[in-house]
Motif scaffolding. Structure first.
Motif, PDB file in Angstrom:
ATOM      1  N   VAL A 196       0.819  -1.220   0.000  1.00  0.00           N
ATOM      2  CA  VAL A 196       0.000   0.000   0.000  1.00  0.00           C
ATOM      3  C   VAL A 196       0.850   1.265   0.000  1.00  0.00           C
ATOM      4  N   LYS A 197       2.151   1.110   0.116  1.00  0.00           N
ATOM      5  CA  LYS A 197       3.030   2.274   0.184  1.00  0.00           C
ATOM      6  C   LYS A 197       2.891   3.104  -1.088  1.00  0.00           C
ATOM      7  N   GLY A 198       2.718   4.408  -0.900  1.00  0.00           N
ATOM      8  CA  GLY A 198       2.535   5.305  -2.036  1.00  0.00           C
ATOM      9  C   GLY A 198       1.087   5.489  -2.442  1.00  0.00           C
ATOM     10  N   ARG A 199       0.207   4.610  -1.957  1.00  0.00           N
ATOM     11  CA  ARG A 199      -1.224   4.724  -2.277  1.00  0.00           C
ATOM     12  C   ARG A 199      -2.063   5.086  -1.058  1.00  0.00           C
ATOM     13  N   PHE A 200      -1.678   4.577   0.111  1.00  0.00           N
ATOM     14  CA  PHE A 200      -2.417   4.811   1.348  1.00  0.00           C
ATOM     15  C   PHE A 200      -1.652   5.774   2.241  1.00  0.00           C
ATOM     16  N   THR A 201      -2.394   6.564   3.015  1.00  0.00           N
ATOM     17  CA  THR A 201      -1.791   7.492   3.965  1.00  0.00           C
ATOM     18  C   THR A 201      -2.520   7.404   5.291  1.00  0.00           C
ATOM     19  N   ILE A 202      -1.766   7.194   6.366  1.00  0.00           N
ATOM     20  CA  ILE A 202      -2.349   7.173   7.702  1.00  0.00           C
ATOM     21  C   ILE A 202      -2.062   8.505   8.389  1.00  0.00           C
ATOM     22  N   THR A 203      -3.072   9.052   9.029  1.00  0.00           N
ATOM     23  CA  THR A 203      -2.924  10.288   9.793  1.00  0.00           C
ATOM     24  C   THR A 203      -3.761  10.168  11.065  1.00  0.00           C
ATOM     25  N   ARG A 204      -3.557  11.105  11.960  1.00  0.00           N
ATOM     26  CA  ARG A 204      -4.350  11.113  13.191  1.00  0.00           C
ATOM     27  C   ARG A 204      -4.603  12.535  13.618  1.00  0.00           C
ATOM     28  N   ASN A 205      -5.682  12.706  14.351  1.00  0.00           N
ATOM     29  CA  ASN A 205      -6.024  13.999  14.930  1.00  0.00           C
ATOM     30  C   ASN A 205      -6.296  13.772  16.400  1.00  0.00           C
ATOM     31  N   ASN A 206      -5.335  14.098  17.239  1.00  0.00           N
ATOM     32  CA  ASN A 206      -5.473  13.827  18.672  1.00  0.00           C
ATOM     33  C   ASN A 206      -6.523  14.709  19.327  1.00  0.00           C
ATOM     34  N   ALA A 207      -6.836  15.832  18.713  1.00  0.00           N
ATOM     35  CA  ALA A 207      -7.873  16.703  19.268  1.00  0.00           C
ATOM     36  C   ALA A 207      -9.251  16.070  19.132  1.00  0.00           C
ATOM     37  N   TYR A 208      -9.420  15.231  18.102  1.00  0.00           N
ATOM     38  CA  TYR A 208     -10.706  14.581  17.867  1.00  0.00           C
ATOM     39  C   TYR A 208     -10.689  13.090  18.175  1.00  0.00           C
ATOM     40  N   ASN A 209      -9.556  12.589  18.698  1.00  0.00           N
ATOM     41  CA  ASN A 209      -9.445  11.156  19.007  1.00  0.00           C
ATOM     42  C   ASN A 209      -9.760  10.295  17.801  1.00  0.00           C
ATOM     43  N   GLU A 210      -9.199  10.653  16.665  1.00  0.00           N
ATOM     44  CA  GLU A 210      -9.471   9.893  15.459  1.00  0.00           C
ATOM     45  C   GLU A 210      -8.183   9.587  14.692  1.00  0.00           C
ATOM     46  N   VAL A 211      -8.208   8.457  14.031  1.00  0.00           N
ATOM     47  CA  VAL A 211      -7.144   8.094  13.097  1.00  0.00           C
ATOM     48  C   VAL A 211      -7.800   7.804  11.753  1.00  0.00           C
ATOM     49  N   TYR A 212      -7.092   8.122  10.677  1.00  0.00           N
ATOM     50  CA  TYR A 212      -7.658   8.029   9.352  1.00  0.00           C
ATOM     51  C   TYR A 212      -6.756   7.186   8.442  1.00  0.00           C
ATOM     52  N   LEU A 213      -7.374   6.616   7.436  1.00  0.00           N
ATOM     53  CA  LEU A 213      -6.629   5.927   6.400  1.00  0.00           C
ATOM     54  C   LEU A 213      -7.169   6.396   5.057  1.00  0.00           C
ATOM     55  N   GLN A 214      -6.398   7.216   4.372  1.00  0.00           N
ATOM     56  CA  GLN A 214      -6.754   7.671   3.039  1.00  0.00           C
ATOM     57  C   GLN A 214      -6.219   6.657   2.040  1.00  0.00           C
ATOM     58  N   MET A 215      -7.131   6.103   1.242  1.00  0.00           N
ATOM     59  CA  MET A 215      -6.753   5.055   0.305  1.00  0.00           C
ATOM     60  C   MET A 215      -7.002   5.550  -1.118  1.00  0.00           C
ATOM     61  N   ASN A 216      -5.948   5.665  -1.880  1.00  0.00           N
ATOM     62  CA  ASN A 216      -6.034   6.113  -3.267  1.00  0.00           C
ATOM     63  C   ASN A 216      -5.639   4.981  -4.214  1.00  0.00           C
ATOM     64  N   SER A 217      -6.005   5.140  -5.464  1.00  0.00           N
ATOM     65  CA  SER A 217      -5.659   4.150  -6.503  1.00  0.00           C
ATOM     66  C   SER A 217      -5.988   2.732  -6.041  1.00  0.00           C
ATOM     67  N   LEU A 218      -7.191   2.562  -5.560  1.00  0.00           N
ATOM     68  CA  LEU A 218      -7.582   1.267  -5.010  1.00  0.00           C
ATOM     69  C   LEU A 218      -7.588   0.185  -6.078  1.00  0.00           C
ATOM     70  N   LYS A 219      -7.260  -1.015  -5.621  1.00  0.00           N
ATOM     71  CA  LYS A 219      -7.185  -2.184  -6.491  1.00  0.00           C
ATOM     72  C   LYS A 219      -8.147  -3.259  -5.977  1.00  0.00           C
ATOM     73  N   PRO A 220      -8.577  -4.157  -6.835  1.00  0.00           N
ATOM     74  CA  PRO A 220      -9.453  -5.233  -6.346  1.00  0.00           C
ATOM     75  C   PRO A 220      -8.829  -6.028  -5.209  1.00  0.00           C
ATOM     76  N   GLU A 221      -7.522  -6.156  -5.204  1.00  0.00           N
ATOM     77  CA  GLU A 221      -6.854  -6.914  -4.133  1.00  0.00           C
ATOM     78  C   GLU A 221      -6.843  -6.175  -2.796  1.00  0.00           C
ATOM     79  N   ASP A 222      -7.302  -4.923  -2.783  1.00  0.00           N
ATOM     80  CA  ASP A 222      -7.464  -4.197  -1.526  1.00  0.00           C
ATOM     81  C   ASP A 222      -8.779  -4.561  -0.838  1.00  0.00           C
ATOM     82  N   THR A 223      -9.616  -5.322  -1.495  1.00  0.00           N
ATOM     83  CA  THR A 223     -10.891  -5.728  -0.922  1.00  0.00           C
ATOM     84  C   THR A 223     -10.678  -6.538   0.346  1.00  0.00           C
ATOM     85  N   ALA A 224     -11.288  -6.079   1.440  1.00  0.00           N
ATOM     86  CA  ALA A 224     -11.113  -6.732   2.732  1.00  0.00           C
ATOM     87  C   ALA A 224     -11.965  -6.006   3.775  1.00  0.00           C
ATOM     88  N   VAL A 225     -12.046  -6.600   4.944  1.00  0.00           N
ATOM     89  CA  VAL A 225     -12.552  -5.884   6.108  1.00  0.00           C
ATOM     90  C   VAL A 225     -11.349  -5.183   6.745  1.00  0.00           C
TER      91      VAL A 225
END
Length: 125
Positions: free
Chosen positions: A62-91
């Motif tokens: 996923v390197k180069g396609r996905f980005t993980i970030t967090r916002n400690n003020a909102y107690n949230e973590v995010y995963l931005q997923m770009n250029s998705l592929k069928p093999e990214d299908t999962a829970v």
């Protein structure tokens, strides 16, 4: 105890983008990670971030396609997923470990104490 709730999954086409969110009940001292599990496969590491966001880690797939970030003020973590592929299908699961990460972090799922219920991501070809 840390409660984690993921959101943002869905059905998209190959090449599309999707953003996942994970809301945590306790957050600022937790190292966070995203894992995924496809049908019939073992849970695998996707990305992780230290408690202050200073260091990030990604699986090679996923390197180069996905980005993980967090916002400690909102107690949230995010995963931005770009250029998705069928093999990214999962829970996709959000995970947390409180305090300094132990042995095996960030890629070993045993290094995380708390897990969300997961959100389905389906990428059609």
């Amino acid at each position: 105890q840390v409660r984690l709730v993921e959101s943002g999954g869905g059905l998209v086409r190959a090449g599309d983008s999707l953003s996942l969110s994970c809301a945590a009940s306790v957050f600022s001292d937790s190292a966070m990670g995203w894992f995924r599990q496809a049908t019939g496969k073992e849970r695998e590491f996707v990305a992780a971030i230290t408690f202050n966001g200073g260091s990030k880690y990604y699986d090679e797939s996923v390197k180069g396609r996905f980005t993980i970030t967090r916002n400690n003020a909102y107690n949230e973590v995010y995963l931005q997923m770009n250029s998705l592929k069928p093999e990214d299908t999962a829970v996709y699961f959000c995970a947390a470990t409180r305090g300094p990460p132990g042995s095996g972090w960030p890629r070993n799922h045993d290094a995380y104490e708390f897990w969300g219920q997961g959100t389905q991501v389906t990428v059609s070809s």
